[in-house]
Structures are given as C-alpha cells and as structure tokens.
Design a protein around this motif. Structure first.
Motif, PDB file in Angstrom:
ATOM      1  N   ASP A  54     -11.140   8.121  16.805  1.00  0.00           N
ATOM      2  CA  ASP A  54     -12.450   8.229  16.506  1.00  0.00           C
ATOM      3  C   ASP A  54     -12.470   8.699  15.063  1.00  0.00           C
ATOM      4  N   ASN A  55     -11.317   9.472  14.531  1.00  0.00           N
ATOM      5  CA  ASN A  55     -11.087  10.265  13.272  1.00  0.00           C
ATOM      6  C   ASN A  55     -11.166   9.527  12.168  1.00  0.00           C
ATOM      7  N   ALA A  56     -12.090   9.674  10.952  1.00  0.00           N
ATOM      8  CA  ALA A  56     -12.090   8.858   9.936  1.00  0.00           C
ATOM      9  C   ALA A  56     -10.779   8.820   9.142  1.00  0.00           C
ATOM     10  N   THR A  57     -10.566   7.659   8.650  1.00  0.00           N
ATOM     11  CA  THR A  57      -9.201   7.604   7.575  1.00  0.00           C
ATOM     12  C   THR A  57      -9.830   7.156   6.263  1.00  0.00           C
ATOM     13  N   SER A  58     -10.323   8.194   5.543  1.00  0.00           N
ATOM     14  CA  SER A  58     -10.762   8.062   4.281  1.00  0.00           C
ATOM     15  C   SER A  58      -9.766   8.142   3.121  1.00  0.00           C
ATOM     16  N   GLU A  59      -8.612   8.391   3.489  1.00  0.00           N
ATOM     17  CA  GLU A  59      -7.518   8.892   2.477  1.00  0.00           C
ATOM     18  C   GLU A  59      -6.433   7.683   2.724  1.00  0.00           C
ATOM     19  N   GLY A  60      -5.375   7.776   2.132  1.00  0.00           N
ATOM     20  CA  GLY A  60      -4.308   6.747   2.209  1.00  0.00           C
ATOM     21  C   GLY A  60      -3.387   6.396   1.127  1.00  0.00           C
ATOM     22  N   ARG A  61      -2.816   5.389   1.041  1.00  0.00           N
ATOM     23  CA  ARG A  61      -1.992   4.887  -0.260  1.00  0.00           C
ATOM     24  C   ARG A  61      -1.884   3.452  -0.115  1.00  0.00           C
ATOM     25  N   ILE A  62      -1.750   3.012  -1.297  1.00  0.00           N
ATOM     26  CA  ILE A  62      -1.429   1.380  -1.464  1.00  0.00           C
ATOM     27  C   ILE A  62      -0.178   1.244  -2.473  1.00  0.00           C
ATOM     28  N   THR A  63       0.590   0.445  -1.830  1.00  0.00           N
ATOM     29  CA  THR A  63       1.930   0.312  -2.306  1.00  0.00           C
ATOM     30  C   THR A  63       2.131  -1.246  -2.689  1.00  0.00           C
ATOM     31  N   VAL A  64       2.923  -1.355  -3.763  1.00  0.00           N
ATOM     32  CA  VAL A  64       3.014  -2.763  -4.190  1.00  0.00           C
ATOM     33  C   VAL A  64       4.568  -3.023  -4.793  1.00  0.00           C
ATOM     34  N   LEU A  65       5.182  -3.989  -4.412  1.00  0.00           N
ATOM     35  CA  LEU A  65       6.501  -4.203  -4.592  1.00  0.00           C
ATOM     36  C   LEU A  65       6.914  -5.651  -5.097  1.00  0.00           C
ATOM     37  N   SER A  66       7.467  -5.954  -5.932  1.00  0.00           N
ATOM     38  CA  SER A  66       7.961  -7.477  -6.180  1.00  0.00           C
ATOM     39  C   SER A  66       9.422  -7.602  -6.083  1.00  0.00           C
ATOM     40  N   SER A  67       9.813  -9.070  -5.781  1.00  0.00           N
ATOM     41  CA  SER A  67      11.013  -9.455  -5.482  1.00  0.00           C
ATOM     42  C   SER A  67      11.738  -9.078  -6.919  1.00  0.00           C
ATOM     43  N   GLU A  68      12.841  -9.122  -6.830  1.00  0.00           N
ATOM     44  CA  GLU A  68      13.827  -9.160  -8.176  1.00  0.00           C
ATOM     45  C   GLU A  68      13.675  -9.998  -9.040  1.00  0.00           C
ATOM     46  N   ASP A  69      13.415 -11.489  -8.637  1.00  0.00           N
ATOM     47  CA  ASP A  69      13.215 -12.597  -9.540  1.00  0.00           C
ATOM     48  C   ASP A  69      11.626 -12.772  -9.696  1.00  0.00           C
ATOM     49  N   GLY A  70      10.736 -11.711  -8.990  1.00  0.00           N
ATOM     50  CA  GLY A  70       9.355 -11.893  -9.244  1.00  0.00           C
ATOM     51  C   GLY A  70       8.634 -12.956  -8.758  1.00  0.00           C
ATOM     52  N   SER A  71       9.121 -13.561  -7.715  1.00  0.00           N
ATOM     53  CA  SER A  71       8.601 -14.911  -7.301  1.00  0.00           C
ATOM     54  C   SER A  71       7.616 -14.607  -6.056  1.00  0.00           C
ATOM     55  N   GLU A  72       7.926 -13.171  -5.551  1.00  0.00           N
ATOM     56  CA  GLU A  72       6.985 -12.632  -4.543  1.00  0.00           C
ATOM     57  C   GLU A  72       6.592 -11.294  -4.578  1.00  0.00           C
ATOM     58  N   THR A  73       5.506 -11.157  -4.567  1.00  0.00           N
ATOM     59  CA  THR A  73       4.986  -9.587  -4.565  1.00  0.00           C
ATOM     60  C   THR A  73       4.127  -9.230  -3.254  1.00  0.00           C
ATOM     61  N   VAL A  74       4.174  -8.254  -2.943  1.00  0.00           N
ATOM     62  CA  VAL A  74       3.636  -7.766  -1.736  1.00  0.00           C
ATOM     63  C   VAL A  74       2.827  -6.493  -1.950  1.00  0.00           C
ATOM     64  N   MET A  75       1.729  -6.321  -1.145  1.00  0.00           N
ATOM     65  CA  MET A  75       0.768  -5.250  -1.200  1.00  0.00           C
ATOM     66  C   MET A  75       0.694  -4.612   0.200  1.00  0.00           C
ATOM     67  N   LEU A  76       0.845  -3.246   0.427  1.00  0.00           N
ATOM     68  CA  LEU A  76       0.597  -2.682   1.802  1.00  0.00           C
ATOM     69  C   LEU A  76      -0.460  -1.466   1.536  1.00  0.00           C
ATOM     70  N   GLU A  77      -1.610  -1.667   2.719  1.00  0.00           N
ATOM     71  CA  GLU A  77      -2.492  -0.455   2.540  1.00  0.00           C
ATOM     72  C   GLU A  77      -2.192   0.411   3.883  1.00  0.00           C
ATOM     73  N   VAL A  78      -2.159   1.700   3.694  1.00  0.00           N
ATOM     74  CA  VAL A  78      -1.922   2.371   4.914  1.00  0.00           C
ATOM     75  C   VAL A  78      -2.825   3.760   4.798  1.00  0.00           C
TER      76      VAL A  78
END
Length: 278
Positions: A54-78
């Motif tokens: 039940d604790n609030a999660t008001s902090e965290g981080r967002i991480t982004v990474l692209s593949s070497e050829d730039g064809s795919e990019t992902v974003m993760l929120e924790v």
C-alpha cells in the motif's frame, strides 16, 4: 542441523549483499544449503513487497535503450518509494539489465515476460530472481510499471532527473536524430495528448466546428470566407486540445511540429510519455 560457519555466512553475504544476520538465519533454515538459503531470502523479499504493497511509489527512474542499428528502441519505467533508491546503483543496474534484455528479445512486451528472461548477472536465474534479490537488499516497494517499444525512425528523451521519458514513433525515408530527439523533448515539456486531430473525440471536434460556423455566419460573411475562418480557428482549438502536430515546435516556434518533421520527410505516428508519479 548442519554447522553454519562464518565462512559460509560470508560467502552468502558476498552473493546477496544482505546483512550477515539475515544470511546466517537463512542458512540455518536451509540447513546449510546455500542455494536453498538464497531461495529463502527471495521468498522473504516477496513478503516485504506484500507488506509494503500500500506504500506510495512516487519516485523511480525511466531508462531508454536503442539497438545498435537504431531499428528498435525500448523504454522502461520502474517506480519506487524514495529518491535515493531511484538513483541508487542497484536500481540503475537492474533497469539497464532489463532494457538490454528487451532489445535482445523484441517479442517481449509485458512485465511478466520481461522478468522471466534470463539474468546476465546470475547464470541459470531470471531477471525476477535479480529483482527479488534487489528487493531483499533495499527493503522498499519497487514496481516495474511500464514497457514501451518503437521501431524505425524514433526519437527518445529522458529528463536529467530520470523521472520523465518519451518515445516518439515516426515514419519517413530518413531519420534525423537531432530533430526526432527535439520533438521527443517537446512532448516531455508540453505534454500533448494526441498526435492528430483524428485522435480526438469526433463529437467534441464537430461540436466546436459547429459553434465556430454559427459564430462566423452571424458576421454575414460569404460561405467561402467562413470556411477559411473556421479552419483557422480550428487549428487554434487543436493546439488547445493538445494535438502534437498543431503545436508550435518548442525548439523553433515559427513552425508547427508537423511542419518541422515534414521538412525532413518525416511524420509523427505515435508517442509514449512516461512520468514517474504522474
């Protein structure tokens, strides 16, 4: 019961980075079996997560990474409970490991699927095992909340505090990395809600157009002039409604976002904006 030596406790401590007493207790419960002790510690992490659910999660981080050829990019929120954990080495390393696995496994698009992927940190284990180990060490609520993917021409941006991130999906023959990043920054700052006017509620759009037509007709102007007036005022309405393509581009407000992209043969398709605690 097997004798629990100081060396055994130290070895488990080095593997888990947990307090000596917690390691000793787990070894005692596992009758000296190190692997079983690790599983006991992971189970304990699950109990901690449940207790703090039940604790609030008001902090965290967002991480982004692209593949070497730039064809795919992902974003993760924790998300997590405190700023020190959000910027701490454990969460940073875990997030980086997750996005690397997402790039390597393009078919995975759920949190459950992500956590089931192999751990590069611990052979034979999963990212979920790493996650539980991190929970046991940090002992606060941490949640993997969101995964986003983009293929082809993509703009990405993460604010310096790691709490706001954007993935912009575009289409076009040539990707202009600087422009696409600029538009992603624009989205982070100005918070549009849609790419095109077609993404808005058609009833709301029609209601506004009808209202503007009625106002224009009251002036007694001819129909062809009324149409131009209404079209111009609808553009202002779309800006007010948060339509990306109509917004003045934050980097150069002499042109709209769609005009800036069109100059480079690009067109916005979709975007994902993540904001920790928002």
């Amino acid at each position: 019961m097997a004798e629990i030596t100081a060396a055994a406790v130290k070895a488990l401590r080095e593997i888990t980075d947990l307090p000596m007493m917690a390691c000793k207790k787990a070894l005692q419960e596992a009758d000296g079996d190190q692997e079983k002790a690790i599983e006991i510690l992971r189970e304990e992490a699950g109990k901690i997560q449940l207790k703090r659910s039940d604790n609030a999660t008001s902090e965290g981080r967002i991480t982004v990474l692209s593949s070497e050829d730039g064809s795919e990019t992902v974003m993760l929120e924790v998300a997590c409970e405190s700023a020190p954990v959000a910027s701490g080495e454990d969460l940073v390393n875990f997030s980086n490991a997750c996005v690397a696995q997402l790039i390597a496994n393009p078919e995975v698009d759920t949190v459950e699927g992500l956590l089931a992927l192999p751990s590069e940190k611990t052979p034979g284990k999963t990212l979920n095992d790493d996650f539980m180990d991190m929970l046991n060490k940090i002992r606060e609520k941490i949640v993997v909340t969101r995964i986003a993917r983009s293929q082809g021409p993509t703009g990405s941006y993460v604010h310096h505090d790691g709490k706001t991130g954007v993935l912009l999906q575009a289409k076009g023959e040539t990707a202009d990395a600087e422009l696409l990043r600029g538009v992603a920054m624009h989205i982070a700052a100005l918070k549009p809600v849609a790419v095109n006017e077609s993404d808005l509620d058609p009833a709301v759009v029609q209601e506004e157009r009808d209202r503007l037509i009625a106002e224009a007709k009251a002036t007694g102007k001819p129909d062809n002039i009324i149409e131009k007036i209404v079209d111009g005022r609808m553009k202002t309405f779309f800006v007010e409604q948060g339509v990306l393509n109509y917004q003045p581009y934050a980097v150069d407000d002499s042109k709209t976002v769609s005009q800036a992209l069109a100059e480079k043969g690009l067109e916005a398709v979709s975007f994902t904006r993540c904001a920790i605690g928002g």
